[in-house]
Scaffold this motif. Structure first.
Motif, mmCIF file in Angstrom:
data_model
loop_
_atom_site.group_PDB
_atom_site.id
_atom_site.type_symbol
_atom_site.label_atom_id
_atom_site.label_comp_id
_atom_site.label_asym_id
_atom_site.label_seq_id
_atom_site.Cartn_x
_atom_site.Cartn_y
_atom_site.Cartn_z
ATOM 1 N N ARG A 281 -5.931 6.082 0.832
ATOM 2 C CA ARG A 281 -4.508 6.296 0.593
ATOM 3 C C ARG A 281 -4.314 7.713 0.073
ATOM 4 N NH1 ARG A 281 -1.234 2.219 -2.899
ATOM 5 N NH2 ARG A 281 -3.087 2.227 -4.246
ATOM 6 N N SER B 236 -1.552 5.187 4.394
ATOM 7 C CA SER B 236 -2.655 4.279 4.094
ATOM 8 C C SER B 236 -3.447 4.119 5.384
ATOM 9 C CB SER B 236 -2.121 2.924 3.628
ATOM 10 O OG SER B 236 -3.181 1.995 3.461
ATOM 11 N N ASP C 180 0.816 -1.217 0.000
ATOM 12 C CA ASP C 180 0.000 0.000 0.000
ATOM 13 C C ASP C 180 0.852 1.271 0.000
ATOM 14 O OD1 ASP C 180 -2.327 -1.442 -0.023
ATOM 15 O OD2 ASP C 180 -2.725 -1.253 2.126
ATOM 16 N N VAL D 205 3.432 7.859 -2.012
ATOM 17 C CA VAL D 205 2.376 7.522 -1.058
ATOM 18 C C VAL D 205 2.777 8.007 0.333
ATOM 19 C CG1 VAL D 205 0.999 5.697 -0.017
ATOM 20 C CG2 VAL D 205 1.732 5.482 -2.399
#
Length: 248
Positions: A209, A219, A117, A216
């Motif tokens: 997310r 999450s 993720d 990123v």
């Protein structure tokens, strides 16, 4: 034989009011009986009635107006799926007081799922927080968040009883993209206890997310009592049929 004990008194008060709403005796906009009237009718304490009214207000069934009384609400509040709002602001806009309790805040090694993720390798160092958000003392959201340390190196030093993770991350890693997935879920025993859910009551699970500059940032799994929340969004379309805004 069932081992369940008697129904708590505040729940009996809630059931009494809900029955009258569902039957149409109390219609949207109607004022419900005062605390004193409910105490006399149901033979319970004022504290019990006050808790029932507070929970029904949090659940979106009632609206309490200072100095005027308590009224049947038109509908449950909507949460917008497109806009990324700070939960403390949402609660304040409804005239309620936000409070947060940090259940967990530490560095961990990323599992395969968390690493995927966050776009990291399995076993990489990540930050993990679990925070219970409440409105006027009533649990509203259980936030389970994993954070990429490269995007928020001071995450573990933040005081999340005073500032939300949303606020902190927005400052250190400005949002450029968000992904939302909503689904119904049956909570585990710990979640049920923290959110004060009844037996067999489902919750709404929002998986989120966020990205900053293509990386990123976090999450998160956000769990809400299913009886008191709903999500919605609105789209606008250009003349060529493409949308100006969309959910991911």
């Amino acid at each position: 034989m069932s081992s369940a004990g008697p129904t708590p008194r505040y729940r009996r008060v809630k059931e009494f009011i809900v029955r009258h709403i569902e039957s149409g005796t109390y219609k949207p906009g109607d004022q419900v009986p005062s605390e004193s009237a409910l105490v006399a009718t149901l033979k319970v304490s004022r504290m019990t009635v006050n808790r029932a009214l507070r929970e029904l207000t949090h659940e979106g069934l009632l609206l309490r107006v200072q100095g005027a009384g308590t009224f049947v609400a038109e509908s449950r509040p909507l949460a917008n799926l497109v806009e990324l709002r700070n939960i403390a602001d949402e609660i304040a806009e409804r005239g309620q007081r936000h409070a947060a309790k940090v259940e967990l805040l530490r560095a961990e090694k990323a599992s395969a799922d968390v690493a995927r993720d966050l776009g990291l390798r399995t076993g990489a160092k990540v930050f993990h927080s679990i925070i219970l958000h409440a409105a006027d003392g009533i649990p509203m959201q259980l936030e389970d968040r994993w954070v990429n340390p490269a995007t928020a190196p001071d995450y573990l030093d933040a005081d999340f009883s005073r500032v939300t993770p949303n606020e902190h991350l927005s400052l250190v890693a400005p949002l450029t993209e968000v992904e939302h997935v909503v689904e119904a879920a049956m909570p585990d025993a710990r979640t049920r206890r923290l959110l004060r859910l009844a037996d067999n009551e489902p919750c709404l699970r929002l998986r989120r997310r966020t990205w900053s500059g293509g990386v990123v940032v976090s999450s998160a799994t956000l769990l809400y009592p299913g009886h008191s929340h709903r999500f919605a969004t609105r789209f606008a379309y250009r003349s060529d049929g493409t949308s100006k805004r969309s959910n991911l």
